[in-house]
Design a protein around this motif. Structure first.
Motif, PDB file in Angstrom:
ATOM      1  N   GLY A  74       0.808  -1.213   0.000  1.00  0.00           N
ATOM      2  CA  GLY A  74       0.000   0.000   0.000  1.00  0.00           C
ATOM      3  C   GLY A  74       0.840   1.261   0.000  1.00  0.00           C
ATOM      4  N   ASP A  75       0.183   2.379   0.114  1.00  0.00           N
ATOM      5  CA  ASP A  75       0.854   3.679   0.077  1.00  0.00           C
ATOM      6  C   ASP A  75       1.825   3.832   1.245  1.00  0.00           C
ATOM      7  OD1 ASP A  75      -0.636   4.262  -2.140  1.00  0.00           O
ATOM      8  OD2 ASP A  75      -2.092   5.503  -1.088  1.00  0.00           O
ATOM      9  N   VAL A  76       2.956   4.465   0.964  1.00  0.00           N
ATOM     10  CA  VAL A  76       3.990   4.660   1.978  1.00  0.00           C
ATOM     11  C   VAL A  76       4.629   6.034   1.770  1.00  0.00           C
ATOM     12  CG1 VAL A  76       5.810   3.596   0.568  1.00  0.00           C
ATOM     13  CG2 VAL A  76       6.051   3.621   3.052  1.00  0.00           C
ATOM     14  N   LEU A  77       5.062   6.635   2.862  1.00  0.00           N
ATOM     15  CA  LEU A  77       5.777   7.907   2.814  1.00  0.00           C
ATOM     16  C   LEU A  77       7.227   7.678   3.201  1.00  0.00           C
ATOM     17  CD1 LEU A  77       5.661  11.027   2.498  1.00  0.00           C
ATOM     18  CD2 LEU A  77       5.216  11.137   4.973  1.00  0.00           C
ATOM     19  N   VAL A  78       8.153   8.038   2.307  1.00  0.00           N
ATOM     20  CA  VAL A  78       9.586   7.967   2.602  1.00  0.00           C
ATOM     21  C   VAL A  78      10.037   9.323   3.124  1.00  0.00           C
ATOM     22  CG1 VAL A  78      11.897   7.610   1.663  1.00  0.00           C
ATOM     23  CG2 VAL A  78       9.986   6.199   0.850  1.00  0.00           C
ATOM     24  N   LEU A  92      10.372  14.729  13.282  1.00  0.00           N
ATOM     25  CA  LEU A  92       9.299  14.413  12.346  1.00  0.00           C
ATOM     26  C   LEU A  92       8.068  15.293  12.519  1.00  0.00           C
ATOM     27  CD1 LEU A  92       9.493  10.512  12.666  1.00  0.00           C
ATOM     28  CD2 LEU A  92      10.537  11.936  10.903  1.00  0.00           C
ATOM     29  N   LYS A  93       8.147  16.258  13.423  1.00  0.00           N
ATOM     30  CA  LYS A  93       6.952  17.029  13.753  1.00  0.00           C
ATOM     31  C   LYS A  93       6.468  17.900  12.596  1.00  0.00           C
ATOM     32  CE  LYS A  93       9.702  20.621  16.065  1.00  0.00           C
ATOM     33  NZ  LYS A  93       9.986  21.264  17.384  1.00  0.00           N
ATOM     34  N   LEU A  94       7.345  18.200  11.652  1.00  0.00           N
ATOM     35  CA  LEU A  94       6.945  19.007  10.502  1.00  0.00           C
ATOM     36  C   LEU A  94       6.513  18.158   9.301  1.00  0.00           C
ATOM     37  CD1 LEU A  94       9.640  21.838  10.581  1.00  0.00           C
ATOM     38  CD2 LEU A  94       7.334  21.836  11.563  1.00  0.00           C
ATOM     39  N   VAL A  95       6.585  16.834   9.461  1.00  0.00           N
ATOM     40  CA  VAL A  95       6.180  15.928   8.382  1.00  0.00           C
ATOM     41  C   VAL A  95       4.669  15.731   8.438  1.00  0.00           C
ATOM     42  CG1 VAL A  95       6.421  13.605   7.431  1.00  0.00           C
ATOM     43  CG2 VAL A  95       8.410  14.750   8.451  1.00  0.00           C
ATOM     44  N   ASP A  96       4.008  15.885   7.307  1.00  0.00           N
ATOM     45  CA  ASP A  96       2.561  15.703   7.231  1.00  0.00           C
ATOM     46  C   ASP A  96       2.255  14.205   7.160  1.00  0.00           C
ATOM     47  OD1 ASP A  96      -0.137  15.768   6.854  1.00  0.00           O
ATOM     48  OD2 ASP A  96      -0.082  16.811   4.923  1.00  0.00           O
ATOM     49  N   LEU A 127       9.002   7.202  19.559  1.00  0.00           N
ATOM     50  CA  LEU A 127       8.423   7.171  18.217  1.00  0.00           C
ATOM     51  C   LEU A 127       7.226   6.231  18.151  1.00  0.00           C
ATOM     52  CD1 LEU A 127      11.667   7.092  16.033  1.00  0.00           C
ATOM     53  CD2 LEU A 127       9.968   8.930  16.074  1.00  0.00           C
ATOM     54  N   GLY A 128       7.210   5.221  19.009  1.00  0.00           N
ATOM     55  CA  GLY A 128       6.092   4.282  19.006  1.00  0.00           C
ATOM     56  C   GLY A 128       4.763   4.977  19.242  1.00  0.00           C
ATOM     57  N   GLN A 129       4.677   5.713  20.318  1.00  0.00           N
ATOM     58  CA  GLN A 129       3.451   6.437  20.632  1.00  0.00           C
ATOM     59  C   GLN A 129       3.178   7.524  19.591  1.00  0.00           C
ATOM     60  OE1 GLN A 129       3.209   7.980  24.629  1.00  0.00           O
ATOM     61  NE2 GLN A 129       1.450   9.276  24.158  1.00  0.00           N
ATOM     62  N   PHE A 130       4.227   8.205  19.157  1.00  0.00           N
ATOM     63  CA  PHE A 130       4.071   9.262  18.159  1.00  0.00           C
ATOM     64  C   PHE A 130       3.451   8.719  16.879  1.00  0.00           C
ATOM     65  CE2 PHE A 130       5.930  11.305  14.379  1.00  0.00           C
ATOM     66  CZ  PHE A 130       5.450  12.589  14.527  1.00  0.00           C
ATOM     67  N   PHE A 131       3.968   7.601  16.385  1.00  0.00           N
ATOM     68  CA  PHE A 131       3.427   7.037  15.154  1.00  0.00           C
ATOM     69  C   PHE A 131       1.992   6.549  15.351  1.00  0.00           C
ATOM     70  CE2 PHE A 131       7.950   6.190  13.559  1.00  0.00           C
ATOM     71  CZ  PHE A 131       7.882   7.219  12.626  1.00  0.00           C
ATOM     72  N   ARG A 132       1.714   5.909  16.487  1.00  0.00           N
ATOM     73  CA  ARG A 132       0.346   5.437  16.738  1.00  0.00           C
ATOM     74  C   ARG A 132      -0.630   6.608  16.744  1.00  0.00           C
ATOM     75  NH1 ARG A 132      -2.585   5.487  21.139  1.00  0.00           N
ATOM     76  NH2 ARG A 132      -0.795   5.815  22.495  1.00  0.00           N
ATOM     77  N   GLU A 133      -0.261   7.689  17.399  1.00  0.00           N
ATOM     78  CA  GLU A 133      -1.143   8.855  17.468  1.00  0.00           C
ATOM     79  C   GLU A 133      -1.383   9.476  16.094  1.00  0.00           C
ATOM     80  OE1 GLU A 133       0.873  11.311  20.266  1.00  0.00           O
ATOM     81  OE2 GLU A 133       0.011  10.299  22.022  1.00  0.00           O
ATOM     82  N   ASN A 134      -0.464   9.191  15.157  1.00  0.00           N
ATOM     83  CA  ASN A 134      -0.610   9.715  13.802  1.00  0.00           C
ATOM     84  C   ASN A 134      -1.120   8.669  12.809  1.00  0.00           C
ATOM     85  OD1 ASN A 134       0.539  12.669  13.427  1.00  0.00           O
ATOM     86  ND2 ASN A 134       1.796  11.668  14.996  1.00  0.00           N
ATOM     87  N   GLY A 135      -1.524   7.518  13.320  1.00  0.00           N
ATOM     88  CA  GLY A 135      -2.134   6.504  12.473  1.00  0.00           C
ATOM     89  C   GLY A 135      -1.183   5.614  11.704  1.00  0.00           C
ATOM     90  N   VAL A 136       0.114   5.669  12.027  1.00  0.00           N
ATOM     91  CA  VAL A 136       1.111   4.851  11.330  1.00  0.00           C
ATOM     92  C   VAL A 136       1.121   3.438  11.928  1.00  0.00           C
ATOM     93  CG1 VAL A 136       3.569   4.574  10.820  1.00  0.00           C
ATOM     94  CG2 VAL A 136       2.515   6.853  10.752  1.00  0.00           C
ATOM     95  N   GLU A 137       1.165   2.420  11.057  1.00  0.00           N
ATOM     96  CA  GLU A 137       1.141   1.030  11.508  1.00  0.00           C
ATOM     97  C   GLU A 137       2.353   0.224  11.046  1.00  0.00           C
ATOM     98  OE1 GLU A 137      -2.792  -0.929  11.211  1.00  0.00           O
ATOM     99  OE2 GLU A 137      -3.455   0.985  10.368  1.00  0.00           O
ATOM    100  N   LEU A 138       3.163   0.790  10.156  1.00  0.00           N
ATOM    101  CA  LEU A 138       4.363   0.097   9.686  1.00  0.00           C
ATOM    102  C   LEU A 138       5.502   1.102   9.589  1.00  0.00           C
ATOM    103  CD1 LEU A 138       5.602  -2.568   8.423  1.00  0.00           C
ATOM    104  CD2 LEU A 138       5.157  -1.499   6.206  1.00  0.00           C
ATOM    105  N   ILE A 139       6.661   0.727  10.161  1.00  0.00           N
ATOM    106  CA  ILE A 139       7.855   1.557  10.085  1.00  0.00           C
ATOM    107  C   ILE A 139       8.950   0.762   9.374  1.00  0.00           C
ATOM    108  CG2 ILE A 139       8.469   0.849  12.443  1.00  0.00           C
ATOM    109  CD1 ILE A 139       9.509   4.120  10.730  1.00  0.00           C
ATOM    110  N   GLY A 140       9.528   1.365   8.337  1.00  0.00           N
ATOM    111  CA  GLY A 140      10.631   0.735   7.622  1.00  0.00           C
ATOM    112  C   GLY A 140      11.891   1.556   7.765  1.00  0.00           C
ATOM    113  N   VAL A 141      13.048   0.881   7.771  1.00  0.00           N
ATOM    114  CA  VAL A 141      14.339   1.557   7.908  1.00  0.00           C
ATOM    115  C   VAL A 141      15.372   0.914   6.995  1.00  0.00           C
ATOM    116  CG1 VAL A 141      13.980   2.387  10.276  1.00  0.00           C
ATOM    117  CG2 VAL A 141      14.961   0.116   9.893  1.00  0.00           C
TER     118      VAL A 141
END
Length: 205
Positions: A74-78, A92-96, A127-141
């Motif tokens: 699915g859609d992903v933001l790099v 990451l606070k300025l990333v939409d 980052l775990g809580q931050f991503f959850r609060e922003n609806g992110v479910e997958l993190i890639g590195v």
């Protein structure tokens, strides 16, 4: 356009010190069978480009065959964080992240793909809580791990699991610019496994 963001698996592929290296060999050649070549490979589940199942660091966690496949397509933001030695919500606070379910962090820290890195940026567990609060479910590195290489507590792994965020590691983002793509990075359906190699691609939108 398709961009292959997988690392090549061969006898020179670096892996975690002491872990099982990748190897491929022919069990039978076409000359021997009269019809086909038949090969076999051996590898750690965490060599090169791979996903971590929660079972990797939690005895009660989901195994690879139990993971929801829609996470990996699915859609992903790099997001380019290549100048950062420590990555926290502040970076990451300025990333939409509106309507973003999957995020890939490009650190550019794995400089030589023929060697296992000795140092990588730190991903803060917050980052775990931050991503959850922003609806992110997958993190890639583009790193072998979301935690420091010497870590035994794996704080980031556990923080991501606690916030229902899944992990994709070992990406090759050398040819990838920041932006929106479509990701495919499906794990093998290995029953009971703690991780799996993936063939990861990005498609330009």
């Amino acid at each position: 356009m398709i961009i292959d963001i997988s690392r090549t698996l061969n006898q020179n592929t670096p892996t975690w010190p002491g872990d099982t290296p990748f190897s491929y060999e022919l069990s039978w050649s076409k000359a021997e069978t009269g019809s086909v070549n038949v090969g076999q490979f051996t590898t750690s589940c965490h060599t090169a480009t791979h996903i971590d199942a929660p079972y990797h660091f939690n005895d009660s966690g989901l195994t690879v065959d139990q993971l929801p496949l829609d996470l990996y397509v699915g859609d992903v933001l790099v997001v380019d964080v290549s100048t950062k030695g420590r990555i926290s919500p502040d970076e990451l606070k300025l990333v939409d992240l509106s309507n973003v379910r999957r995020v890939i962090l490009k650190t550019s820290a794995w400089k030589d793909p023929s060697y296992f890195p000795t140092e990588i940026p730190i991903l803060e567990p917050s980052l775990g809580q931050f991503f959850r609060e922003n609806g992110v479910e997958l993190i890639g590195v583009d790193l072998p791990s979301v935690d420091p290489l010497e870590s035994k507590t794996l704080d980031a792994h556990h923080a991501f699991e606690a916030n229902n965020i899944h992990i994709l590691e070992g990406l090759n983002l050398e040819e990838v610019e920041a932006g929106e793509y479509r990701l495919t990075a499906l794990p093998l359906k290995v029953e009971g496994a703690d991780g799996s190699p993936v063939r990861a691609i990005l498609e330009t939108k």
